[in-house]
Motif scaffolding. Sequence first.
Motif, PDB file in Angstrom:
ATOM      1  N   VAL A 158       9.930 -13.915  -1.116  1.00 24.86           N
ATOM      2  CA  VAL A 158      10.714 -13.692  -2.331  1.00 24.86           C
ATOM      3  C   VAL A 158       9.872 -12.928  -3.355  1.00 24.86           C
ATOM      4  CG1 VAL A 158      11.905 -14.792  -4.256  1.00 24.86           C
ATOM      5  CG2 VAL A 158      12.156 -15.711  -1.944  1.00 24.86           C
ATOM      6  N   THR A 159       8.634 -13.379  -3.557  1.00 23.63           N
ATOM      7  CA  THR A 159       7.746 -12.704  -4.503  1.00 23.63           C
ATOM      8  C   THR A 159       7.503 -11.257  -4.088  1.00 23.63           C
ATOM      9  OG1 THR A 159       6.619 -14.789  -5.015  1.00 23.63           O
ATOM     10  CG2 THR A 159       5.459 -12.760  -5.570  1.00 23.63           C
ATOM     11  N   CYS A 160       7.227 -11.061  -2.818  1.00 25.36           N
ATOM     12  CA  CYS A 160       6.919  -9.729  -2.297  1.00 25.36           C
ATOM     13  C   CYS A 160       8.082  -8.767  -2.506  1.00 25.36           C
ATOM     14  CB  CYS A 160       6.570  -9.827  -0.808  1.00 25.36           C
ATOM     15  SG  CYS A 160       6.308  -8.233   0.007  1.00 25.36           S
ATOM     16  N   PHE A 161       9.283  -9.152  -2.095  1.00 29.57           N
ATOM     17  CA  PHE A 161      10.408  -8.225  -2.174  1.00 29.57           C
ATOM     18  C   PHE A 161      10.943  -8.059  -3.592  1.00 29.57           C
ATOM     19  CE2 PHE A 161      10.272  -8.206   2.367  1.00 29.57           C
ATOM     20  CZ  PHE A 161      10.765  -6.954   2.703  1.00 29.57           C
ATOM     21  N   ASN A 162      10.756  -9.042  -4.438  1.00 32.59           N
ATOM     22  CA  ASN A 162      11.094  -8.843  -5.847  1.00 32.59           C
ATOM     23  C   ASN A 162      10.178  -7.790  -6.467  1.00 32.59           C
ATOM     24  OD1 ASN A 162      13.288 -10.567  -6.106  1.00 32.59           O
ATOM     25  ND2 ASN A 162      12.042 -12.338  -6.653  1.00 32.59           N
ATOM     26  N   GLU A 163       8.906  -7.816  -6.079  1.00 36.18           N
ATOM     27  CA  GLU A 163       7.964  -6.817  -6.587  1.00 36.18           C
ATOM     28  C   GLU A 163       8.288  -5.424  -6.039  1.00 36.18           C
ATOM     29  OE1 GLU A 163       4.035  -8.183  -5.697  1.00 36.18           O
ATOM     30  OE2 GLU A 163       4.055  -9.737  -7.248  1.00 36.18           O
ATOM     31  N   LEU A 164       8.611  -5.354  -4.753  1.00 30.23           N
ATOM     32  CA  LEU A 164       8.949  -4.061  -4.159  1.00 30.23           C
ATOM     33  C   LEU A 164      10.214  -3.474  -4.779  1.00 30.23           C
ATOM     34  CD1 LEU A 164       8.208  -4.688  -0.362  1.00 30.23           C
ATOM     35  CD2 LEU A 164       6.816  -3.437  -2.023  1.00 30.23           C
ATOM     36  N   SER A 165      11.150  -4.332  -5.130  1.00 30.83           N
ATOM     37  CA  SER A 165      12.389  -3.869  -5.762  1.00 30.83           C
ATOM     38  C   SER A 165      12.106  -3.131  -7.068  1.00 30.83           C
ATOM     39  CB  SER A 165      13.323  -5.057  -6.030  1.00 30.83           C
ATOM     40  OG  SER A 165      13.774  -5.622  -4.829  1.00 30.83           O
ATOM     41  N   GLU A 166      11.067  -3.570  -7.781  1.00 34.96           N
ATOM     42  CA  GLU A 166      10.740  -3.000  -9.093  1.00 34.96           C
ATOM     43  C   GLU A 166       9.641  -1.946  -9.028  1.00 34.96           C
ATOM     44  OE1 GLU A 166      12.508  -3.701 -11.746  1.00 34.96           O
ATOM     45  OE2 GLU A 166      13.726  -5.107 -10.575  1.00 34.96           O
ATOM     46  N   ASP A 167       9.060  -1.731  -7.862  1.00 36.07           N
ATOM     47  CA  ASP A 167       7.933  -0.813  -7.718  1.00 36.07           C
ATOM     48  C   ASP A 167       8.444   0.628  -7.591  1.00 36.07           C
ATOM     49  OD1 ASP A 167       5.678   0.619  -7.108  1.00 36.07           O
ATOM     50  OD2 ASP A 167       5.135  -0.545  -5.335  1.00 36.07           O
ATOM     51  N   PRO A 168       8.216   1.483  -8.590  1.00 35.97           N
ATOM     52  CA  PRO A 168       8.735   2.853  -8.529  1.00 35.97           C
ATOM     53  C   PRO A 168       8.051   3.716  -7.466  1.00 35.97           C
ATOM     54  CG  PRO A 168       7.316   2.585 -10.437  1.00 35.97           C
ATOM     55  CD  PRO A 168       7.492   1.219  -9.843  1.00 35.97           C
ATOM     56  N   GLU A 169       6.862   3.300  -7.022  1.00 36.58           N
ATOM     57  CA  GLU A 169       6.148   4.060  -5.987  1.00 36.58           C
ATOM     58  C   GLU A 169       6.777   3.867  -4.605  1.00 36.58           C
ATOM     59  OE1 GLU A 169       3.757   6.099  -6.576  1.00 36.58           O
ATOM     60  OE2 GLU A 169       3.223   5.608  -8.654  1.00 36.58           O
ATOM     61  N   CYS A 170       7.376   2.697  -4.392  1.00 33.35           N
ATOM     62  CA  CYS A 170       7.929   2.356  -3.084  1.00 33.35           C
ATOM     63  C   CYS A 170       9.351   2.898  -2.941  1.00 33.35           C
ATOM     64  CB  CYS A 170       7.925   0.836  -2.900  1.00 33.35           C
ATOM     65  SG  CYS A 170       8.722   0.289  -1.376  1.00 33.35           S
ATOM     66  N   ARG A 171       9.590   3.651  -1.850  1.00 32.30           N
ATOM     67  CA  ARG A 171      10.923   4.190  -1.604  1.00 32.30           C
ATOM     68  C   ARG A 171      11.524   3.692  -0.292  1.00 32.30           C
ATOM     69  NH1 ARG A 171      10.883  10.493  -3.750  1.00 32.30           N
ATOM     70  NH2 ARG A 171      10.102  10.034  -5.854  1.00 32.30           N
ATOM     71  N   ALA A 172      10.694   3.107   0.560  1.00 33.92           N
ATOM     72  CA  ALA A 172      11.184   2.533   1.816  1.00 33.92           C
ATOM     73  C   ALA A 172      10.183   1.479   2.275  1.00 33.92           C
ATOM     74  CB  ALA A 172      11.354   3.608   2.884  1.00 33.92           C
ATOM     75  N   VAL A 173      10.678   0.507   3.047  1.00 35.79           N
ATOM     76  CA  VAL A 173       9.844  -0.611   3.503  1.00 35.79           C
ATOM     77  C   VAL A 173       9.959  -0.728   5.014  1.00 35.79           C
ATOM     78  CG1 VAL A 173       9.376  -3.089   3.280  1.00 35.79           C
ATOM     79  CG2 VAL A 173      10.311  -1.818   1.327  1.00 35.79           C
ATOM     80  N   VAL A 174       8.827  -0.974   5.668  1.00 31.68           N
ATOM     81  CA  VAL A 174       8.799  -1.290   7.098  1.00 31.68           C
ATOM     82  C   VAL A 174       8.297  -2.719   7.250  1.00 31.68           C
ATOM     83  CG1 VAL A 174       7.747  -0.767   9.335  1.00 31.68           C
ATOM     84  CG2 VAL A 174       8.421   1.100   7.810  1.00 31.68           C
ATOM     85  N   VAL A 175       9.028  -3.541   8.010  1.00 31.65           N
ATOM     86  CA  VAL A 175       8.639  -4.928   8.270  1.00 31.65           C
ATOM     87  C   VAL A 175       8.315  -5.069   9.747  1.00 31.65           C
ATOM     88  CG1 VAL A 175       9.383  -7.348   8.250  1.00 31.65           C
ATOM     89  CG2 VAL A 175      10.056  -5.822   6.386  1.00 31.65           C
ATOM     90  N   SER A 176       7.213  -5.738  10.064  1.00 31.68           N
ATOM     91  CA  SER A 176       6.848  -5.979  11.461  1.00 31.68           C
ATOM     92  C   SER A 176       6.099  -7.304  11.555  1.00 31.68           C
ATOM     93  CB  SER A 176       5.990  -4.839  12.011  1.00 31.68           C
ATOM     94  OG  SER A 176       4.705  -4.826  11.399  1.00 31.68           O
ATOM     95  N   GLY A 177       5.691  -7.668  12.763  1.00 31.37           N
ATOM     96  CA  GLY A 177       4.952  -8.908  12.983  1.00 31.37           C
ATOM     97  C   GLY A 177       3.611  -8.632  13.638  1.00 31.37           C
ATOM     98  N   ALA A 178       2.583  -9.368  13.236  1.00 36.30           N
ATOM     99  CA  ALA A 178       1.256  -9.216  13.832  1.00 36.30           C
ATOM    100  C   ALA A 178       1.165 -10.016  15.131  1.00 36.30           C
ATOM    101  CB  ALA A 178       0.185  -9.696  12.850  1.00 36.30           C
ATOM    102  N   GLY A 179       0.281  -9.590  16.007  1.00 35.70           N
ATOM    103  CA  GLY A 179       0.038 -10.364  17.218  1.00 35.70           C
ATOM    104  C   GLY A 179       0.982 -10.047  18.351  1.00 35.70           C
TER     105      GLY A 179
END
Length: 330
Positions: free
Chosen positions: A92-113
């Motif tokens: 929740v914290t992460c995506f709320n920040e990304l929503s307001e981040d003017p530098e970010c225009r797209a997000v990639v989500v993946s899993g480690a391991g």
Amino acid sequence: MIVSVCSLAKRSGLCTVQRAMLAVVFRSAVTKYKGLWLPSQTVARAMSSSGGATPPYTTLAISRPTESITHVELHRPEKRNAMNSAFWSEMVTCFNELSEDPECRAVVVSGAGKLFTAGIDLMDMMNNVLQPEGDDTARISWGLKKKIRKFQETFSVIEKCPKPVVVAIHGACVGAGVDMITACDIRLCTQDAWFQVKEVDIGLAADVGTLQRLPKVIGSQSLVNELALTARKMYADEAKSSGLVSRVFADKEAMMAGALEIAGEIAGRSPVAVQGTKINLIYARNHSVADGLDYIATWNMSMLQTEDLMKSAQAALEKKSPKTKTYSKL
């Protein structure tokens, strides 16, 4: 790359001054457009082997493969990226920040391991769900509802984020992992990926998004019912044919390169157009055609008044990609 360009200029017979000018122009282009170039396999490999969670997060590794793309990696590989109590709040914290981040225009989500996620960390979550507090049934129920709504927000925040989210799935995607990916905008997977709506096997109905979003993603109520009621596994080929994912890749490295390519295409276009498109697609999904048309008319009566429209039109007239234009941050 600059060295190779200079060498080519030298072989072509250009004078020293001309070669120097060419190098300056090329360096300027690199600086201007490096955030919009499509990432290479090298970048994809680096993303797939991050060193650990990114403070203050304990379950997520955050990186910027380019200036305008953010990579969010589920990072509990030793626990198969199982979702513990910290994860539910950190997302929740992460995506709320990304929503307001003017530098970010797209997000990639993946899993480690070795896999995307094994779903809920049952041992960690046991105290939260199986031992509710309250003086009577009404108060226990009220408290449980608040907790469930909190868990739901962990994935709803992905959908609410105006930046398009590309999720890249390898190996297993179990239980809450399916809830999570159905909240993303574009889904990719590897050939060895498999998906499982696991909740009925542990004695509950899925309650953080799968039963609400999966029918709209796949479009076949019969198939959704089968997956949710039997907890059977769905493998990559079936996921592709049913519409759960749009592309299947041979391995994780190829998938991450593909995810970054798609994110790069998105990030290179007008953020006003891209974010407005995502918001209106989600609105249209949840409303009638008439309501959706009215909403986009109201939306565009202000959003058409942007310089991005003229820049994009100019690129089209010049038969160039809109990625050749520089758009202001949003």
